[in-house]
Design a protein around this motif. Structure first.
Motif, PDB file in Angstrom:
ATOM      1  N   TYR A 116       0.832  -1.199   0.000  1.00  0.00           N
ATOM      2  CA  TYR A 116       0.000   0.000   0.000  1.00  0.00           C
ATOM      3  C   TYR A 116       0.870   1.254   0.000  1.00  0.00           C
ATOM      4  N   MET A 117       1.926   1.254   0.799  1.00  0.00           N
ATOM      5  CA  MET A 117       2.779   2.442   0.875  1.00  0.00           C
ATOM      6  C   MET A 117       3.481   2.699  -0.460  1.00  0.00           C
ATOM      7  N   GLU A 118       3.927   1.652  -1.134  1.00  0.00           N
ATOM      8  CA  GLU A 118       4.523   1.861  -2.460  1.00  0.00           C
ATOM      9  C   GLU A 118       3.483   2.420  -3.417  1.00  0.00           C
ATOM     10  N   MET A 119       2.256   1.900  -3.334  1.00  0.00           N
ATOM     11  CA  MET A 119       1.195   2.423  -4.183  1.00  0.00           C
ATOM     12  C   MET A 119       0.975   3.904  -3.867  1.00  0.00           C
ATOM     13  N   ALA A 120       1.004   4.230  -2.596  1.00  0.00           N
ATOM     14  CA  ALA A 120       0.799   5.613  -2.190  1.00  0.00           C
ATOM     15  C   ALA A 120       1.907   6.516  -2.732  1.00  0.00           C
ATOM     16  N   GLU A 121       3.128   6.014  -2.746  1.00  0.00           N
ATOM     17  CA  GLU A 121       4.243   6.817  -3.223  1.00  0.00           C
ATOM     18  C   GLU A 121       4.140   7.115  -4.710  1.00  0.00           C
ATOM     19  N   VAL A 122       3.582   6.185  -5.495  1.00  0.00           N
ATOM     20  CA  VAL A 122       3.481   6.419  -6.934  1.00  0.00           C
ATOM     21  C   VAL A 122       2.164   7.086  -7.312  1.00  0.00           C
ATOM     22  N   SER A 123       1.269   7.193  -6.346  1.00  0.00           N
ATOM     23  CA  SER A 123      -0.026   7.798  -6.624  1.00  0.00           C
ATOM     24  C   SER A 123       0.127   9.288  -6.870  1.00  0.00           C
ATOM     25  N   ASP A 124      -0.612   9.791  -7.851  1.00  0.00           N
ATOM     26  CA  ASP A 124      -0.537  11.214  -8.118  1.00  0.00           C
ATOM     27  C   ASP A 124      -1.865  11.914  -7.890  1.00  0.00           C
ATOM     28  N   TYR A 125      -2.845  11.221  -7.350  1.00  0.00           N
ATOM     29  CA  TYR A 125      -4.137  11.864  -7.162  1.00  0.00           C
ATOM     30  C   TYR A 125      -4.620  11.855  -5.723  1.00  0.00           C
ATOM     31  N   LEU A 126      -3.866  11.274  -4.809  1.00  0.00           N
ATOM     32  CA  LEU A 126      -4.253  11.302  -3.406  1.00  0.00           C
ATOM     33  C   LEU A 126      -3.259  12.146  -2.621  1.00  0.00           C
ATOM     34  N   SER A 127      -3.775  13.041  -1.814  1.00  0.00           N
ATOM     35  CA  SER A 127      -2.916  13.860  -0.961  1.00  0.00           C
ATOM     36  C   SER A 127      -2.407  13.012   0.200  1.00  0.00           C
ATOM     37  N   ALA A 128      -1.462  13.547   0.933  1.00  0.00           N
ATOM     38  CA  ALA A 128      -0.939  12.846   2.107  1.00  0.00           C
ATOM     39  C   ALA A 128      -2.057  12.603   3.123  1.00  0.00           C
ATOM     40  N   ALA A 129      -2.923  13.575   3.281  1.00  0.00           N
ATOM     41  CA  ALA A 129      -4.051  13.414   4.217  1.00  0.00           C
ATOM     42  C   ALA A 129      -4.996  12.313   3.735  1.00  0.00           C
ATOM     43  N   ASP A 130      -5.255  12.267   2.419  1.00  0.00           N
ATOM     44  CA  ASP A 130      -6.119  11.219   1.865  1.00  0.00           C
ATOM     45  C   ASP A 130      -5.490   9.839   2.042  1.00  0.00           C
ATOM     46  N   LEU A 131      -4.184   9.756   1.877  1.00  0.00           N
ATOM     47  CA  LEU A 131      -3.501   8.469   2.044  1.00  0.00           C
ATOM     48  C   LEU A 131      -3.604   7.982   3.485  1.00  0.00           C
ATOM     49  N   LYS A 132      -3.454   8.895   4.425  1.00  0.00           N
ATOM     50  CA  LYS A 132      -3.598   8.514   5.831  1.00  0.00           C
ATOM     51  C   LYS A 132      -5.034   8.086   6.121  1.00  0.00           C
ATOM     52  N   ARG A 133      -5.988   8.804   5.581  1.00  0.00           N
ATOM     53  CA  ARG A 133      -7.404   8.466   5.782  1.00  0.00           C
ATOM     54  C   ARG A 133      -7.720   7.094   5.189  1.00  0.00           C
ATOM     55  N   HIS A 134      -7.165   6.821   4.007  1.00  0.00           N
ATOM     56  CA  HIS A 134      -7.355   5.521   3.357  1.00  0.00           C
ATOM     57  C   HIS A 134      -6.830   4.409   4.257  1.00  0.00           C
ATOM     58  N   LYS A 135      -5.638   4.591   4.796  1.00  0.00           N
ATOM     59  CA  LYS A 135      -5.033   3.586   5.673  1.00  0.00           C
ATOM     60  C   LYS A 135      -5.864   3.406   6.938  1.00  0.00           C
ATOM     61  N   ASP A 136      -6.362   4.498   7.498  1.00  0.00           N
ATOM     62  CA  ASP A 136      -7.205   4.411   8.699  1.00  0.00           C
ATOM     63  C   ASP A 136      -8.490   3.628   8.409  1.00  0.00           C
ATOM     64  N   LEU A 137      -9.132   3.914   7.285  1.00  0.00           N
ATOM     65  CA  LEU A 137     -10.346   3.179   6.899  1.00  0.00           C
ATOM     66  C   LEU A 137     -10.034   1.706   6.676  1.00  0.00           C
ATOM     67  N   GLN A 138      -8.914   1.454   6.042  1.00  0.00           N
ATOM     68  CA  GLN A 138      -8.505   0.070   5.788  1.00  0.00           C
ATOM     69  C   GLN A 138      -8.335  -0.678   7.121  1.00  0.00           C
ATOM     70  N   ASP A 139      -7.665  -0.070   8.069  1.00  0.00           N
ATOM     71  CA  ASP A 139      -7.465  -0.700   9.378  1.00  0.00           C
ATOM     72  C   ASP A 139      -8.792  -0.975  10.083  1.00  0.00           C
ATOM     73  N   LYS A 140      -9.704  -0.011  10.060  1.00  0.00           N
ATOM     74  CA  LYS A 140     -11.016  -0.205  10.691  1.00  0.00           C
ATOM     75  C   LYS A 140     -11.775  -1.354  10.035  1.00  0.00           C
ATOM     76  N   ALA A 141     -11.732  -1.430   8.715  1.00  0.00           N
ATOM     77  CA  ALA A 141     -12.448  -2.486   8.007  1.00  0.00           C
ATOM     78  C   ALA A 141     -11.836  -3.858   8.290  1.00  0.00           C
ATOM     79  N   LEU A 142     -10.519  -3.932   8.317  1.00  0.00           N
ATOM     80  CA  LEU A 142      -9.859  -5.212   8.617  1.00  0.00           C
ATOM     81  C   LEU A 142     -10.249  -5.711  10.003  1.00  0.00           C
TER      82      LEU A 142
END
Length: 189
Positions: free
Chosen positions: A37-63
């Motif tokens: 996920y972090m590598e994907m985040a590094e190459v992503s050009d459409y998600l901000s740092a805040a969005d990436l953190k939010r994505h990870k937080d949602l992912q953790d809650k869902a898991l």
């Protein structure tokens, strides 16, 4: 005879050069492949740092939500079609895929989510609650499900209403998921 030997040597040399070029290309592709996920985040050009953190937080809650309900769950699972599910989970009788979207831009730029549908009984968008209208518009023709984030977990808003009788490659998916988790435990990635 000498001419034919020279010709054979030349052909062999060309084949060896092609092999080296193919090997080099495979190494290049392997190093460009997104592995986490972090590598994907590094190459992503459409998600901000805040969005990436939010994505990870949602992912953790869902898991955690899935685990607490008896599912074997993992993040960033590669499907047989080459697409990567944000969350893939299964139990004895059901396979679930979650697609996490944290912004309208993230939601509107994703055209791949329909390619996940053959590989799950239930498909859900998981979003912050402020994306309701955008999500409803995105999923109106498919009738998939929706979860939203709460303070401490996630909550079902709409069940997947598709009528799925059989999941494509179900046994192979479950075995691949188990191997994925084993690899993560053994090697750490």
């Amino acid at each position: 005879f000498i001419d034919s030997m020279d010709k054979i040597k030349q052909e062999l040399k060309e084949i060896q050069e092609k092999k080296v070029a193919i090997d080099d290309e495979l190494i290049r592709i392997k190093h460009e492949t997104v592995h986490s996920y972090m590598e994907m985040a590094e190459v992503s050009d459409y998600l901000s740092a805040a969005d990436l953190k939010r994505h990870k937080d949602l992912q953790d809650k869902a898991l955690k939500w899935l685990f607490n309900r008896g599912f074997i769950a993992m993040a960033e699972f590669a499907l047989p079609n080459g697409k990567r599910a944000d969350i893939f989970a299964y139990n004895e009788s059901q396979i679930i895929i979650f697609e996490i979207k944290v912004s309208v831009n993230d939601l509107m730029t994703d055209y791949n989510w329909k390619e996940y549908l053959p590989y799950c009984h239930d498909f859900f968008f998981l979003t912050p609650d402020d994306l309701e209208d955008a999500v409803l518009d995105k999923m109106k023709s498919i009738k998939c499900g929706r979860f939203i984030e709460t303070d401490t977990s996630i909550r079902l808003i709409r069940a997947d209403q598709r009528n799925v009788e059989q999941v494509k490659n179900e046994d192979e998916l479950k075995l691949a998921a188990a191997r994925f988790l084993s690899k993560k435990f053994i090697y750490g990635y």
